[in-house]
Enzyme design. Structure first.
Site, PDB file in Angstrom:
ATOM      1  N   SER A 173       0.870  -1.192   0.000  1.00 13.23           N
ATOM      2  CA  SER A 173       0.000   0.000   0.000  1.00 13.23           C
ATOM      3  C   SER A 173       0.897   1.229   0.000  1.00 13.23           C
ATOM      4  CB  SER A 173      -0.868   0.019   1.261  1.00 13.23           C
ATOM      5  OG  SER A 173      -1.450   1.300   1.446  1.00 13.23           O
TER       6      SER A 173
ATOM      7  N   TYR B 239      -2.053  -1.048  10.153  1.00 14.59           N
ATOM      8  CA  TYR B 239      -2.102  -1.316   8.711  1.00 14.59           C
ATOM      9  C   TYR B 239      -0.832  -0.797   8.029  1.00 14.59           C
ATOM     10  CZ  TYR B 239      -3.971  -1.308   3.923  1.00 14.59           C
ATOM     11  OH  TYR B 239      -4.181  -1.523   2.577  1.00 14.59           O
TER      12      TYR B 239
END
Ligand code: NDP
Length: 242
Positions: free
Chosen positions: A137, A151
């Site tokens: 990401s 995350y």
């Protein structure tokens, strides 16, 4: 659908961990359309997985990527792989002072432990010149919002994993890369979700990307011209990180 005789993926063996929906499903469809034999795993979305398997001619395997024994068994069953993609990922957001520690541990199991063990197992029987790709990401590089620490940490971990394995497997011509999407329209991050405006404010191209755009980058990294690209992060984020 007819596949060109010149497709570099015709007859190649591809496995995608977490392929039933979103970006993973687009990756499965992309390789299948290019003539590869594609297997993918899924955990919860049986109907979506079965529909995708039927429409693309791919093989759906039920199993939780957090279950190491099952994950490694499914990698072994795939035999000699040419391309291995770990796409499965969980997002837990919120104040780290109150976030459920078990949910954080599960996120780490799926987002970090899974890729480490699966990549090592895949490489044991991967053909020389094979391709290993993690879906990371842009938050592995940049975190402009509060509440996404676990995350972001998990996606940064993939960077170290790719750099290290690129060195370990480079002598066999195996490349290891991370594709880092920015906001991409899926169930995890719908283009009409509550944080859309905040996300688009961070972007140079103010729209969610599509799963197909991410799959195109994955397919390029798995293609013959990309044989010299390894240990690298490939961000596709509409300028979110610019
Ligand atoms: P979705 O939540 O829409 O889909 C996730 C996919 O992963 C599903 O196919 C799901 O299968 C599978 N999956 C999740 N957990 C497991 C598990 N434990 N075992 C096996 N499969 C699992 O997510 P996206 O498509 O949006 O995201 C895909 C990847 O891209 C993730 O790694 C995510 O972090 C990353 N990403 C996404 C962005 C976005 O904006 N969408 C931005 C940046 C990165 P099932 O439903 O069958 O369990």
């Amino acid at each position: 659908m007819t596949v060109s005789d010149e497709s570099p993926f015709r007859g190649k063996s591809v496995m995608v961990v977490g392929g039933s929906r979103g970006i993973g499903a687009a990756i499965v469809a992309s390789f299948a359309a290019a003539g590869a034999t594609v297997r993918f795993t899924y955990a919860g979305s049986r109907d979506a997985a079965e529909a995708l398997a039927t429409s693309t001619g791919s093989i759906a395997i039920h199993g939780d990527a957090a279950d190491r024994d099952h994950l490694l068994a499914s990698v072994r069953e795939a035999g000699v792989l040419d391309v291995f993609v770990y796409n499965a990922g969980l997002l837990e957001s919120g104040d780290p002072l109150t976030l459920d520690p078990d949910a954080v541990d599960r996120l780490i199991d799926v987002n970090v432990r899974g890729p480490y063990h699966a990549f090592v197992e895949a490489a044991r029987r991967m053909a020389d010149g094979g391709r290993i790709i993690a879906i990371g990401s842009v938050h592995g590089d940049r975190m402009p919002f509060s509440g996404f620490t676990a995350y972001g940490m998990s996606k940064s971990a993939l960077q170290g994993l790719a750099r290290g394995l690129a060195r370990d497997f480079g002598p066999r011509g195996i490349t290891v890369n991370v594709v880092q999407p920015g906001p991409t329209d899926t169930d995890m991050n719908p283009a009409d979700g509550p944080l859309v405006q905040r996300m688009h404010d961070e972007m140079a191209i103010r729209r969610h990307g599509t799963a197909e755009e991410v799959a195109s980058l994955v397919r390029y990294l798995a293609s013959p011209p990309a044989r010299g690209i390894t240990g690298a992060m490939h961000t596709i984020d509409g300028g979110f990180g610019a």
